[in-house]
Scaffold this active site. Structure first.
Site, PDB file in Angstrom:
ATOM      1  CG  ASP A  42      -2.153   0.873   1.076  1.00 25.58           C
ATOM      2  OD1 ASP A  42      -3.257   0.299   1.014  1.00 25.58           O
ATOM      3  OD2 ASP A  42      -2.024   2.123   0.988  1.00 25.58           O
ATOM      4  CG  ASP A  67       2.091   4.911  -6.822  1.00 25.02           C
ATOM      5  OD1 ASP A  67       1.232   4.088  -7.202  1.00 25.02           O
ATOM      6  OD2 ASP A  67       2.073   6.109  -7.169  1.00 25.02           O
ATOM      7  CG  ASN A  94      -8.331  -4.288  -2.710  1.00 23.36           C
ATOM      8  OD1 ASN A  94      -9.535  -4.245  -2.936  1.00 23.36           O
ATOM      9  ND2 ASN A  94      -7.784  -3.753  -1.622  1.00 23.36           N
ATOM     10  CE1 TYR A 158     -13.555   3.694  -7.201  1.00 26.24           C
ATOM     11  CE2 TYR A 158     -15.886   3.328  -7.641  1.00 26.24           C
ATOM     12  CZ  TYR A 158     -14.715   2.970  -6.996  1.00 26.24           C
ATOM     13  OH  TYR A 158     -14.707   1.889  -6.140  1.00 26.24           O
ATOM     14  CE  LYS A 162     -12.534   0.399  -8.509  1.00 27.34           C
ATOM     15  NZ  LYS A 162     -11.458  -0.443  -7.969  1.00 27.34           N
ATOM     16  CB  THR A 193     -13.574   0.359   3.484  1.00 25.80           C
ATOM     17  OG1 THR A 193     -13.863   1.326   2.468  1.00 25.80           O
ATOM     18  CG2 THR A 193     -14.144  -0.992   3.091  1.00 25.80           C
TER      19      THR A 193
END
Ligand code: NAD
Length: 265
Positions: A42, A67, A94, A158, A162, A193
């Site tokens: 991460d 990154d 992810n 976004y 996706k 989250t």
């Protein structure tokens, strides 16, 4: 085909990006509990805490703060997996950002491209760099979103990113024909989250918690562990005949048209 019924991951090494919290951390913990050695990555330093949680739970983990959408960052992750655990069996790409929460018609080009870089190019770099080290029996899972299926669940870049991830799953599965490596995706609905915390916090603070998930037939938001369960299944030998699919884990949100139910008219 080795024992097709098992979700056990003993002897496998998994790379998981976006693992400083949320879905990535929950999946890393679950996969480690099922026996996998895990490399968690991460951009945030909290990824180290994920590795520590796994070790405290009796598992084996290495953390890489980098990154995940750069060639150099992914190269470091792959090197860590090979040196620490001797191979790569599972990739869960992810890491992602929303780039804002509301659809806007004036998004600047660099903002649009940054969302595509992290959400779409990142998984592609991970797939490309892990594949040469994966053998037959390997499994890849990418995080898409219900926002990639149709409009209404996220901002324009976004959702476009996706939708691209869904295509990446399908096209890569075909390109991998005959190699014994599967690739699938998971399309979460609304999951609590760090990414969605402002929405959940605001709903609770204003007494509207009961409205969360009101549009899906399960009538609630989801938890990171519920996505982790699906991802761990798709990555396991128990999913040996599941390939090129993107599984919506959204309480049924994407199964329906936005019709007003007859009983509430
Ligand atoms: N939470 C939801 O409702 C939901 C719904 C659909 C899809 N998703 C997707 O699930 C994935 C995980 O998100 P989450 O909900 O757990 O939120 P999250 O914010 O906790 O996790 C995303 C992680 O990705 C990391 N990240 C972002 N850019 C990165 C980069 N360039 N390199 C490395 N790491 C980077 C972040 O630091 C963060 O830890 C994302 O791809 C997200 O788009 C989430």
């Amino acid at each position: 085909m080795s024992n097709p019924a098992t979700t056990d991951l003993t002897g496998k090494t998994a790379i998981i990006s976006g693992a400083a919290g949320g879905i990535g951390r929950a999946t890393a913990l679950l996969m480690a509990r099922r026996g996998a050695c895990v490399v968690v990555a991460d951009v945030k330093p909290e990824v180290q805490a994920t590795a520590e949680l796994i070790e405290a739970d009796g598992g084996r983990a290495m953390a890489v703060q980098t990154d995940c959408a750069t060639d150099a960052g992914v190269a470091r992750i792959v090197k860590t997996a090979l040196e620490a655990f001797g191979g790569i069996d599972i990739l869960f790409a992810n890491a992602g950002i929303t780039g804002g929460m509301v659809p806007r018609l004036d998004t600047a080009s660099d903002s649009f491209m940054e969302v595509l870089r992290i959400n779409l190019l990142g998984p592609w770099i991970a797939v490309r760099e892990c594949l040469p080290h994966m053998k037959a029996g390997g499994a890849i899972v990418l995080t898409a979103s219900v926002a990639g299926l149709r409009a209404g669940a996220g901002p324009i870049p976004y959702s476009a990113s996706k939708a691209g991830v869904i295509s990446l799953v399908q096209t890569t599965a075909m390109a991998l024909t005959g190699q014994g490596i599967r690739i699938n995706g998971v399309a979460p609905g609304l999951i609590e989250t760090p990414m969605t915390a402002p929405l959940f916090d605001d709903a609770r603070a204003t007494g509207r918690e009961g409205k969360i998930g009101q549009l899906n037939p399960t009538r609630r938001g989801g938890e990171a562990e519920e996505i982790a369960q699906t991802v761990a299944f798709l990555a396991s030998d128990a999913a040996s005949y599941v390939n090129g699919q993107v599984l919506a884990v959204d309480g049924g949100l994407s199964a329906q048209h936005p019709f007003t139910p007859k009983w509430s008219i």
